[in-house]
Design an enzyme around this catalytic site. Structure first.
Site, PDB file in Angstrom:
ATOM      1  CG  ASP A 137     -37.423  26.678 -61.599  1.00  0.00           C
ATOM      2  OD1 ASP A 137     -37.602  27.863 -61.298  1.00  0.00           O
ATOM      3  OD2 ASP A 137     -37.513  25.752 -60.769  1.00  0.00           O
ATOM      4  NE  ARG A 139     -31.632  30.744 -68.357  1.00  0.00           N
ATOM      5  CZ  ARG A 139     -31.864  32.028 -68.639  1.00  0.00           C
ATOM      6  NH1 ARG A 139     -30.885  32.902 -68.636  1.00  0.00           N
ATOM      7  NH2 ARG A 139     -33.081  32.429 -68.943  1.00  0.00           N
ATOM      8  CB  THR A 140     -29.459  23.746 -63.077  1.00  0.00           C
ATOM      9  OG1 THR A 140     -29.658  24.775 -62.107  1.00  0.00           O
ATOM     10  CG2 THR A 140     -28.249  22.922 -62.713  1.00  0.00           C
ATOM     11  CB  THR A 141     -32.079  21.136 -66.794  1.00  0.00           C
ATOM     12  OG1 THR A 141     -32.446  20.788 -65.465  1.00  0.00           O
ATOM     13  CG2 THR A 141     -32.187  19.900 -67.667  1.00  0.00           C
ATOM     14  CD1 TRP A 223     -47.136  24.310 -58.709  1.00  0.00           C
ATOM     15  CD2 TRP A 223     -45.346  24.182 -57.388  1.00  0.00           C
ATOM     16  NE1 TRP A 223     -46.811  22.987 -58.595  1.00  0.00           N
ATOM     17  CE2 TRP A 223     -45.714  22.872 -57.785  1.00  0.00           C
ATOM     18  CE3 TRP A 223     -44.235  24.347 -56.534  1.00  0.00           C
ATOM     19  CZ2 TRP A 223     -45.015  21.729 -57.360  1.00  0.00           C
ATOM     20  CZ3 TRP A 223     -43.547  23.212 -56.119  1.00  0.00           C
ATOM     21  CH2 TRP A 223     -43.937  21.937 -56.529  1.00  0.00           C
ATOM     22  N   PRO A 227     -50.624  20.943 -67.646  1.00  0.00           N
ATOM     23  CG  PRO A 227     -51.477  21.459 -69.770  1.00  0.00           C
ATOM     24  CD  PRO A 227     -50.608  21.989 -68.690  1.00  0.00           C
ATOM     25  CD  GLU A 229     -45.508  18.440 -64.038  1.00  0.00           C
ATOM     26  OE1 GLU A 229     -45.991  19.393 -63.422  1.00  0.00           O
ATOM     27  OE2 GLU A 229     -44.300  18.306 -64.236  1.00  0.00           O
TER      28      GLU A 229
END
Lengths: 254, 254
Positions: A137, A139-141, A223, A227, A229
């Site tokens: 998303d 890219r931070t992680t 968004w 599945p 989740e």
């Protein structure tokens, strides 16, 4: 407008669609990178890593006619979620480690148990390491995971004797995510061009200076409802099928 | 015999069936045990733990109107599989650790990073710990995981001061597997009866003396093909549907 049959514009991939995409990506990953082990970023990376393992088996060292699973090491990182004990300001702004690899797992030296008797004693050094997560998303992680694993590998290499260093194959990193969102990223990764031959990689102090990047699919900045989740998987699949039907209907009337 | 349409008598649950079963089990787990964290046995436990997390959310400490995920810690254990470096005789006979929790993760003391600032700083001590795996076949891996985690918890408790011990809630363990195979087990677990009220548990030195046991389903001793292990998920689902159709056909002609 017929899309009013849907509750929202969320993207709803099914288990089967994601499974097939992971299988297709696995072929590219095998050809271009050939990973020796995976580092799954939990919890999102757990499902993709488990499915990828099915497609990334390698010939067994004991009996090359058989295939063996490649190992999965897990790390825990939290960005958007509350972890018990984090303060309110931290949520969404910082990456928090909830689990990490110990020094032995990084170096592969002195691993407890019978594994150490073998020649290929685990560890990240000299391996092709595939970092696995669910979605890229912001890219931070991913930036955090790559930078911190790289730091650990560099520090483990610098602790080796000159002789050990000479014998060590280069350590390479690659990243796999189920979906890459096409949006501006807050995190950065030093990317290798797709399909670059291994001979053209730059190796510095035993480590490749950039990463290979693989995504099951590129998606818009929507968004995404995974599945795993969903509390109601039957409704999820119904809405996924309905969204496709509406799209086909619209395409045929245009 | 119409079953000749199937290639074998393997059991083929679909993603959706397993997802629904995990959701149903989660209600029982929440009622009887209310886990604070999960320990997923990788790779098999990764998928079930990820789905369980969806159903086991807890009210947030910061804002009780919101739900938060419970943490997942991962351990790696290998029984039937070859791990690089194991000798031939070891395969299938011994449990090999490929990843384990470090002492800080067990005790929750001195956890690096911002987590330690919080009151509820992680760790297994004083928690309801749910061990998660895919299938309970011989029970060897589960016995190993439970015994070793118990040993680590006991040792961390014995290192506490008398005051810390007094303040510590009991540590409880439970087990969840997607499938329990009805067969003679090589491993043993000290089982609590289903639905035992918490007040009737026996606590010794801060740890419950037995475990709660939850299975998504009890199955016969058949070969089970998990969807995440399939290279062709479409064919898997076709065979799963065909097996059900044949069963229905047979039931209607009897």
């Amino acid at each position: 407008m017929s899309t009013s049959e849907l509750p929202d514009d969320h993207f709803r991939p099914t288990y089967e669609e994601i499974h097939v995409q992971i299988g297709e990506a696995a072929q590219r990953i095998k050809n271009d990178f050939d990973p020796d082990l995976m580092v799954a970023i939990g919890g999102g990376g757990f499902y993709p890593a488990r499915v990828l393992r099915t497609f990334l088996k390698k010939p067994s060292a004991l009996d090359p006619s058989k295939l063996r699973n490649i190992p999965i090491q897990a790390i825990g990182l939290s960005l958007y979620e509350e972890v018990s004990g984090t303060s309110e300001g931290q949520i969404g702004n910082e990456v928090v480690r909830t689990q990490w690899l110990d020094a032995k797992t990084v170096s592969g030296k002195g691993v407890k148990g019978k594994i150490e008797e073998g020649k290929d004693a685990g560890g990240l050094l000299g391996k092709n390491v595939l970092i696995v997560d669910e979605v890229d998303d912001s890219r931070t992680t991913l930036q955090y995971a790559y930078n911190e694993l790289l730091k650990d590998v560099r520090s483990a290499i610098s602790a080796l004797s000159e002789e050990e260093k000479k014998d060590l194959a280069p350590t390479r990193f690659a990243i796999f995510v189920v979906h890459n969102k096409n949006k501006e990223k807050r995190g950065t990764l030093p990317m290798l061009p797709d399909g670059l031959p291994k001979e053209q990689e730059e190796i510095q102090n035993g480590v490749c200076t950039a990463v290979r990047y693989f995504a099951g699919a590129e998606i818009d900045d929507v968004w995404c409802c995974y599945p795993w989740e969903e509390t109601d998987i039957i409704e999820h699949n119904r809405l996924a099928a309905l969204a496709k039907e509406i799209k086909a209907r619209q395409a045929s009337t245009n």
